[in-house]
Design a protein around this motif. Structure first.
Motif, PDB file in Angstrom:
ATOM      1  N   ASN A 164       0.818  -1.212   0.000  1.00 34.34           N
ATOM      2  CA  ASN A 164       0.000   0.000   0.000  1.00 34.34           C
ATOM      3  C   ASN A 164       0.853   1.262   0.000  1.00 34.34           C
ATOM      4  O   ASN A 164       1.907   1.308   0.645  1.00 34.34           O
ATOM      5  CB  ASN A 164      -0.889   0.059   1.250  1.00 34.34           C
ATOM      6  CG  ASN A 164      -1.929  -1.031   1.289  1.00 34.34           C
ATOM      7  OD1 ASN A 164      -2.097  -1.785   0.333  1.00 34.34           O
ATOM      8  ND2 ASN A 164      -2.635  -1.120   2.398  1.00 34.34           N
ATOM      9  N   ILE A 165       0.376   2.291  -0.694  1.00 38.91           N
ATOM     10  CA  ILE A 165       0.851   3.657  -0.506  1.00 38.91           C
ATOM     11  C   ILE A 165      -0.366   4.444  -0.051  1.00 38.91           C
ATOM     12  O   ILE A 165      -1.389   4.472  -0.739  1.00 38.91           O
ATOM     13  CB  ILE A 165       1.431   4.254  -1.804  1.00 38.91           C
ATOM     14  CG1 ILE A 165       2.683   3.490  -2.224  1.00 38.91           C
ATOM     15  CG2 ILE A 165       1.723   5.739  -1.635  1.00 38.91           C
ATOM     16  CD1 ILE A 165       3.886   3.687  -1.311  1.00 38.91           C
ATOM     17  N   GLU A 166      -0.272   5.077   1.113  1.00 39.78           N
ATOM     18  CA  GLU A 166      -1.445   5.672   1.741  1.00 39.78           C
ATOM     19  C   GLU A 166      -1.274   7.171   1.959  1.00 39.78           C
ATOM     20  O   GLU A 166      -0.205   7.626   2.333  1.00 39.78           O
ATOM     21  CB  GLU A 166      -1.718   4.969   3.075  1.00 39.78           C
ATOM     22  CG  GLU A 166      -1.842   3.454   2.919  1.00 39.78           C
ATOM     23  CD  GLU A 166      -2.097   2.735   4.222  1.00 39.78           C
ATOM     24  OE1 GLU A 166      -2.384   3.409   5.238  1.00 39.78           O
ATOM     25  OE2 GLU A 166      -2.018   1.495   4.239  1.00 39.78           O
ATOM     26  N   GLY A 167      -2.339   7.915   1.706  1.00 39.94           N
ATOM     27  CA  GLY A 167      -2.305   9.359   1.910  1.00 39.94           C
ATOM     28  C   GLY A 167      -2.173  10.102   0.588  1.00 39.94           C
ATOM     29  O   GLY A 167      -1.673   9.577  -0.398  1.00 39.94           O
ATOM     30  N   ARG A 168      -2.633  11.325   0.561  1.00 39.30           N
ATOM     31  CA  ARG A 168      -2.740  12.066  -0.703  1.00 39.30           C
ATOM     32  C   ARG A 168      -1.389  12.414  -1.310  1.00 39.30           C
ATOM     33  O   ARG A 168      -1.153  12.134  -2.493  1.00 39.30           O
ATOM     34  CB  ARG A 168      -3.602  13.314  -0.479  1.00 39.30           C
ATOM     35  CG  ARG A 168      -5.017  12.935  -0.020  1.00 39.30           C
ATOM     36  CD  ARG A 168      -5.930  14.130   0.145  1.00 39.30           C
ATOM     37  NE  ARG A 168      -7.238  13.692   0.657  1.00 39.30           N
ATOM     38  CZ  ARG A 168      -8.316  14.448   0.686  1.00 39.30           C
ATOM     39  NH1 ARG A 168      -8.261  15.706   0.245  1.00 39.30           N
ATOM     40  NH2 ARG A 168      -9.459  13.978   1.154  1.00 39.30           N
ATOM     41  N   HIS A 193      -4.947   7.350   5.976  1.00 33.51           N
ATOM     42  CA  HIS A 193      -5.002   7.209   4.517  1.00 33.51           C
ATOM     43  C   HIS A 193      -5.587   8.417   3.795  1.00 33.51           C
ATOM     44  O   HIS A 193      -5.454   8.544   2.578  1.00 33.51           O
ATOM     45  CB  HIS A 193      -5.782   5.949   4.134  1.00 33.51           C
ATOM     46  CG  HIS A 193      -7.157   5.871   4.717  1.00 33.51           C
ATOM     47  ND1 HIS A 193      -8.199   6.677   4.295  1.00 33.51           N
ATOM     48  CD2 HIS A 193      -7.671   5.077   5.702  1.00 33.51           C
ATOM     49  CE1 HIS A 193      -9.294   6.381   4.973  1.00 33.51           C
ATOM     50  NE2 HIS A 193      -9.010   5.413   5.842  1.00 33.51           N
ATOM     51  N   GLN A 194      -6.277   9.303   4.531  1.00 35.69           N
ATOM     52  CA  GLN A 194      -6.842  10.533   3.953  1.00 35.69           C
ATOM     53  C   GLN A 194      -7.792  10.256   2.781  1.00 35.69           C
ATOM     54  O   GLN A 194      -7.925  11.062   1.867  1.00 35.69           O
ATOM     55  CB  GLN A 194      -5.729  11.475   3.494  1.00 35.69           C
ATOM     56  CG  GLN A 194      -4.796  11.935   4.618  1.00 35.69           C
ATOM     57  CD  GLN A 194      -3.650  12.754   4.094  1.00 35.69           C
ATOM     58  OE1 GLN A 194      -2.907  12.333   3.218  1.00 35.69           O
ATOM     59  NE2 GLN A 194      -3.487  13.945   4.631  1.00 35.69           N
ATOM     60  N   GLY A 195      -8.414   9.083   2.812  1.00 35.75           N
ATOM     61  CA  GLY A 195      -9.405   8.775   1.778  1.00 35.75           C
ATOM     62  C   GLY A 195      -8.852   8.187   0.506  1.00 35.75           C
ATOM     63  O   GLY A 195      -9.594   8.027  -0.472  1.00 35.75           O
ATOM     64  N   VAL A 196      -7.566   7.816   0.486  1.00 34.01           N
ATOM     65  CA  VAL A 196      -6.996   7.250  -0.746  1.00 34.01           C
ATOM     66  C   VAL A 196      -5.848   6.293  -0.426  1.00 34.01           C
ATOM     67  O   VAL A 196      -4.998   6.576   0.415  1.00 34.01           O
ATOM     68  CB  VAL A 196      -6.509   8.373  -1.696  1.00 34.01           C
ATOM     69  CG1 VAL A 196      -5.471   9.265  -1.030  1.00 34.01           C
ATOM     70  CG2 VAL A 196      -5.976   7.807  -2.990  1.00 34.01           C
ATOM     71  N   ILE A 197      -5.878   5.138  -1.093  1.00 33.33           N
ATOM     72  CA  ILE A 197      -4.806   4.142  -0.981  1.00 33.33           C
ATOM     73  C   ILE A 197      -4.490   3.628  -2.378  1.00 33.33           C
ATOM     74  O   ILE A 197      -5.390   3.251  -3.132  1.00 33.33           O
ATOM     75  CB  ILE A 197      -5.213   2.962  -0.065  1.00 33.33           C
ATOM     76  CG1 ILE A 197      -5.421   3.442   1.380  1.00 33.33           C
ATOM     77  CG2 ILE A 197      -4.163   1.847  -0.118  1.00 33.33           C
ATOM     78  CD1 ILE A 197      -5.876   2.345   2.327  1.00 33.33           C
ATOM     79  N   PRO A 257       4.169   0.819   4.396  1.00 33.01           N
ATOM     80  CA  PRO A 257       3.225   1.907   4.133  1.00 33.01           C
ATOM     81  C   PRO A 257       3.330   3.058   5.130  1.00 33.01           C
ATOM     82  O   PRO A 257       3.142   4.222   4.767  1.00 33.01           O
ATOM     83  CB  PRO A 257       1.869   1.203   4.219  1.00 33.01           C
ATOM     84  CG  PRO A 257       2.147  -0.205   3.803  1.00 33.01           C
ATOM     85  CD  PRO A 257       3.503  -0.509   4.379  1.00 33.01           C
ATOM     86  N   VAL A 258       3.628   2.749   6.389  1.00 34.21           N
ATOM     87  CA  VAL A 258       3.767   3.805   7.395  1.00 34.21           C
ATOM     88  C   VAL A 258       4.995   4.669   7.088  1.00 34.21           C
ATOM     89  O   VAL A 258       4.950   5.902   7.187  1.00 34.21           O
ATOM     90  CB  VAL A 258       3.868   3.207   8.814  1.00 34.21           C
ATOM     91  CG1 VAL A 258       4.100   4.304   9.853  1.00 34.21           C
ATOM     92  CG2 VAL A 258       2.598   2.429   9.151  1.00 34.21           C
TER      93      VAL A 258
END
Length: 243
Positions: free
Chosen positions: A3-7, A65-69, A135-136
């Motif tokens: 995963n890559i998480e956040g805008r 995640h700010q609404g996006v992954i 991802p973190v």
């Protein structure tokens, strides 16, 4: 896949050459940077899937995640010799950051983010007893993992010796050192930053050329690894770029 998480991290991975399987966006999220992500994904023919926020919460490991992954290929680590050759090709003095058993993903991510800002040529971490790119870490780096090469090595001491063969001076961040802003930090350099709880191991410290410290007058006797690293890296940046 990972995963890559956040805008910001998702925007940066869209700019990179990394393989993206799909991007998952929370239903109803279309404002600002989300709109930009949708447009970039369309331009690169990346599948965008709209899901309930609960689904993103379920698969998120950063919990931010700010609404996006984005679901992407695993991070590709660089080899040490690749780092050296790439640094040579810039015609700049080589500049590496060597992390001795950093285990906090937020610290690693923040150091990678600062490494990008100061123009370091790579970050070196041990294969064992260290956090790797997760991802973190990617979220904490604000996408800088897409630009800063990270190398995993079996032995930090042997790596330091190899870098010395290339003419690097190796500085250790340690409270027994000399005040950092009074030291010459120009030229080819590697900065060693130790773990959050134990600092730099004895053998690694013995193989460094000199040590630098930050004078402190407060009651707390140490700084977070990423904060200390940020201060020292910007002093190296300042000295490398003055004049």
């Amino acid at each position: 896949m990972t995963n890559i998480e956040g805008r910001n991290p998702v925007i940066e991975v869209l700019k990179s050459d990394r393989q993206i399987d799909k991007i998952m966006i929370a239903n109803g999220a279309k404002e600002g940077s989300i709109k930009k992500i949708i447009g970039m994904a369309k331009d690169k023919n990346v599948v965008v899937q709209y899901v309930n926020k609960a689904k993103l919460d379920e698969i998120s490991t950063s919990h931010a995640h700010q609404g996006v992954i984005a679901i992407v290929s695993e991070y590709e680590y660089s080899e040490l010799e690749e780092l050296i050759e790439k640094a040579k090709s810039t015609n700049e003095d080589m500049f590496f950051i060597i992390l001795d058993e950093i285990t906090d993903p937020h610290n690693l991510g923040t150091i990678i983010r600062t490494a990008d800002a100061v123009g370091a040529h790579g970050v070196i971490i041990p294969k064992r007893r260290s956090v790797h790119i997760t991802p973190v870490v990617a979220k904490a780096s604000a996408g800088a993992v897409e630009y800063v090469p990270v190398c995993k090595v079996t032995n930090i001491v042997n790596t330091i010796k190899r870098l010395k063969e290339e003419g690097l001076w190796i500085a250790a961040a340690d409270m027994d050192g000399e005040v950092f802003y009074e030291q010459n930090l120009t030229g080819p350099i590697g900065l060693v930053i130790g773990s959050e709880g134990f600092g730099i191991s004895r053998l690694v410290k013995q193989n460094c050329d000199f040590t630098v410290k930050m004078p402190m007058t407060g009651n707390v006797t140490s700084l977070n690894a990423s904060v200390a690293g940020g201060i020292l890296l910007y002093e190296i940046f300042r000295q490398r770029n003055k004049g």
